[in-house]
Every structure is written in structure tokens, then in C-alpha cells.
Design a protein around this motif. Structure first.
Motif, short mmCIF file in Angstrom:
data_model
loop_
_atom_site.label_atom_id
_atom_site.label_comp_id
_atom_site.label_asym_id
_atom_site.label_seq_id
_atom_site.Cartn_x
_atom_site.Cartn_y
_atom_site.Cartn_z
N THR A 9 18.40 1.10 -1.37
CA THR A 9 18.55 2.29 -0.53
C THR A 9 17.23 3.01 -0.30
OG1 THR A 9 19.06 3.69 -2.45
CG2 THR A 9 20.91 2.61 -1.34
N SER A 10 16.26 2.81 -1.17
CA SER A 10 14.93 3.38 -0.95
C SER A 10 13.93 2.63 -1.81
CB SER A 10 14.89 4.88 -1.29
OG SER A 10 15.08 5.08 -2.68
N GLY A 11 12.65 2.73 -1.43
CA GLY A 11 11.60 2.07 -2.19
C GLY A 11 11.35 0.65 -1.71
N LEU A 12 10.47 -0.03 -2.42
CA LEU A 12 10.03 -1.37 -2.03
C LEU A 12 10.53 -2.40 -3.03
CD1 LEU A 12 6.31 -0.56 -1.12
CD2 LEU A 12 8.22 -0.87 0.46
N ASP A 13 11.05 -3.52 -2.52
CA ASP A 13 11.51 -4.57 -3.43
C ASP A 13 10.48 -5.67 -3.62
OD1 ASP A 13 11.68 -5.76 -0.97
OD2 ASP A 13 13.73 -6.50 -1.21
N GLU A 14 9.28 -5.50 -3.03
CA GLU A 14 8.18 -6.43 -3.30
C GLU A 14 6.87 -5.72 -3.01
OE1 GLU A 14 8.94 -9.80 -0.85
OE2 GLU A 14 8.18 -8.86 0.96
N GLY A 15 5.80 -6.24 -3.57
CA GLY A 15 4.50 -5.60 -3.37
C GLY A 15 3.37 -6.41 -3.95
N LEU A 16 2.18 -5.84 -3.86
CA LEU A 16 0.93 -6.50 -4.23
C LEU A 16 0.01 -5.48 -4.87
CD1 LEU A 16 -0.84 -9.16 -3.78
CD2 LEU A 16 -1.64 -8.05 -1.69
N THR A 17 -0.51 -5.79 -6.05
CA THR A 17 -1.41 -4.87 -6.73
C THR A 17 -2.84 -5.05 -6.24
OG1 THR A 17 -2.12 -6.30 -8.55
CG2 THR A 17 0.00 -5.18 -8.81
N GLN A 18 -3.70 -4.18 -6.69
CA GLN A 18 -5.13 -4.34 -6.46
C GLN A 18 -5.68 -5.42 -7.40
OE1 GLN A 18 -3.63 -1.92 -8.10
NE2 GLN A 18 -4.94 -0.95 -9.65
N VAL A 19 -6.86 -5.93 -7.09
CA VAL A 19 -7.57 -6.85 -7.99
C VAL A 19 -8.26 -6.03 -9.07
CG1 VAL A 19 -9.37 -8.61 -8.18
CG2 VAL A 19 -7.96 -8.48 -6.11
N THR A 20 -8.17 -6.49 -10.30
CA THR A 20 -8.85 -5.78 -11.38
C THR A 20 -9.59 -6.77 -12.27
OG1 THR A 20 -8.56 -4.12 -13.12
CG2 THR A 20 -6.94 -5.86 -13.03
N ASP A 57 -10.81 -13.87 -15.30
CA ASP A 57 -11.22 -12.56 -14.81
C ASP A 57 -10.75 -12.43 -13.37
OD1 ASP A 57 -12.30 -10.04 -14.85
OD2 ASP A 57 -14.27 -10.67 -15.56
N ASP A 58 -10.80 -11.19 -12.84
CA ASP A 58 -10.41 -10.91 -11.45
C ASP A 58 -8.97 -11.37 -11.19
OD1 ASP A 58 -12.95 -9.83 -10.51
OD2 ASP A 58 -13.70 -11.87 -10.73
N ILE A 59 -8.02 -10.56 -11.63
CA ILE A 59 -6.61 -10.89 -11.51
C ILE A 59 -5.91 -9.84 -10.63
CG2 ILE A 59 -4.42 -11.14 -12.77
CD1 ILE A 59 -6.17 -13.37 -13.52
N TYR A 60 -4.99 -10.31 -9.79
CA TYR A 60 -4.07 -9.40 -9.10
C TYR A 60 -2.65 -9.96 -9.21
CZ TYR A 60 -4.05 -12.70 -5.12
OH TYR A 60 -3.92 -13.81 -4.32
#
Length: 208
Positions: free
Chosen positions: A42-53, A25-28
């Protein structure tokens, strides 16, 4: 510098939709795109982080993020076609962030909407002693650089085990590929199934 006459664009939208990790449980998730040397963002993000769900309380027991992906690339040739690497994390009994699974898939090579179910895997300790030490210290094996998952050499020497699935949707748009002699067939909606047995060397087969 790229000559404008020899450049094509790859626009990738979509979502990290959901995952299935029955035992947790509790995965991000963290994600990154990896690509060849001739590709530029050229635009946008090539890495990121989701919310915990948290896991849904219905029969599906899914983790749902619907986390947006939005990135545009330009390149002079398709070598090094972008891949998406996703690694999921959770909290163990000691309150430590631990890896729950790694997964990798190529961005689809045809325009249109695609949904891909990626088998997730975790690296295994190479001995029973290391497994015991990892459990006592609350430290699980992790990749120092997750981009190694997108490389062909060396991945097969890593011992892994399957652990869950993650679903990603893509909406792919291409511009000026035909001008360079490449012809691709649009897809209204395709579902890619990556063979679970392949582990970190997974490739996809597409059903339309």
C-alpha cells in the motif's frame, strides 16, 4: 477486492545496516521483498539499490550502508508472509559486477525492533570445468530470478557456499491482527540468528 473488515496491515521500517565480506571491497546491495498472492503493497518500495561503500579501515572491517527500508502491506491472511531478499555485488579484477552473496530472511512476525544477521552465500559451479570457464570469462553463477530463494521447492538442489554476513534491522508495526483472531507478543528488541549451516534454506531463531 479485500473486505476492510478482514484486512490487517503490516508496516515495516528498518535499515540494511552493514555487512562483513573480509575478502572484498566496494560492495553495494540490491534488495526486494517477496510475498504471497493475498498481500498488497500500500505504500513504500518493494525493491531498491543501496549506494556503493568501502570496507571500514578499523578492526571490524565492515561495509556500512544504513540504507532505509520502508514498506506497508495489507492482506487478509498471514500465508505468504513477506521475506526480504538481499544480494550483494562487487567489482572483480576485470571491472565486472559480480555477486558477492545472496541472503534471505522473513520479516519478523512479532511487533517491535529486531536485528537479524543473515549468512550470505553464493551458488557454485557444478564442475571444475565450469569453475575454470567462469573464472576465465569473469562470469560467476547467478540466480536468474532471486525470488526463487524464498521458495521451499528446488533450492536444496543448488550447490552453494557461505560467504560473509549481512545485518538488517527491522521495526515492525501491525494493525488489526487481533481483530482476525491472531495474537502476537511485542518485542522490545530481539536479535535473530540464522544458522549458517542451513545456507539458502535458512530460517531464524529468535533470542529476546
Amino acid at each position: 477486492k479485500m473486505s476492510q473488515s478482514s484486512v490487517f496491515l503490516l508496516m515495516v521500517g528498518g535499515q540494511i545496516e552493514s555487512a562483513e565480506f573480509p575478502d572484498f571491497d566496494d560492495i553495494y546491495c540490491k534488495y526486494c521483498f517477496t510475498f504471497g498472492p493475498d498481500w498488497l503493497v500500500t505504500s513504500g518500495l518493494d525493491e531498491g539499490l543501496t549506494q556503493v561503500t568501502k570496507k571500514s579501515r578499523d578492526d571490524r572491517q565492515q561495509f556500512v550502508w544504513n540504507f532505509p527500508l520502508d514498506i506497508t502491506f495489507k492482506t487478509t491472511n498471514p500465508f505468504g508472509w513477506p521475506q526480504l531478499i538481499v544480494h550483494a555485488y562487487g567489482i572483480d579484477a576485470f571491472g565486472t559486477d559480480v555477486v558477492r552473496g545472496y541472503g534471505v530472511t522473513h520479516v519478523p512476525i512479532t511487533p517491535g525492533r529486531h536485528k537479524i544477521r543473515i549468512p550470505m552465500f553464493v551458488p557454485e559451479s557444478s564442475s571444475q570445468l565450469q569453475k575454470l570457464t567462469a573464472w576465465i570469462l569473469g562470469r560467476r553463477p547467478e540466480y536468474v530470478d532471486v525470488r526463487v530463494l524464498a521458495q521451499g521447492e528446488g533450492r536444496e538442489v543448488t550447490r552453494v557456499r557461505s560467504q560473509g554476513f549481512l545485518t538488517v534491522s527491522f521495526n515492525v508495526v501491525m494493525k488489526d491482527m487481533k481483530k482476525l483472531g491472531y495474537d502476537v507478543i511485542p518485542s522490545e528488541m530481539s536479535t535473530s540468528v540464522i544458522p549458517e549451516s542451513v545456507g539458502p534454506n535458512s530460517g531464524g531463531t529468535t533470542e529476546t
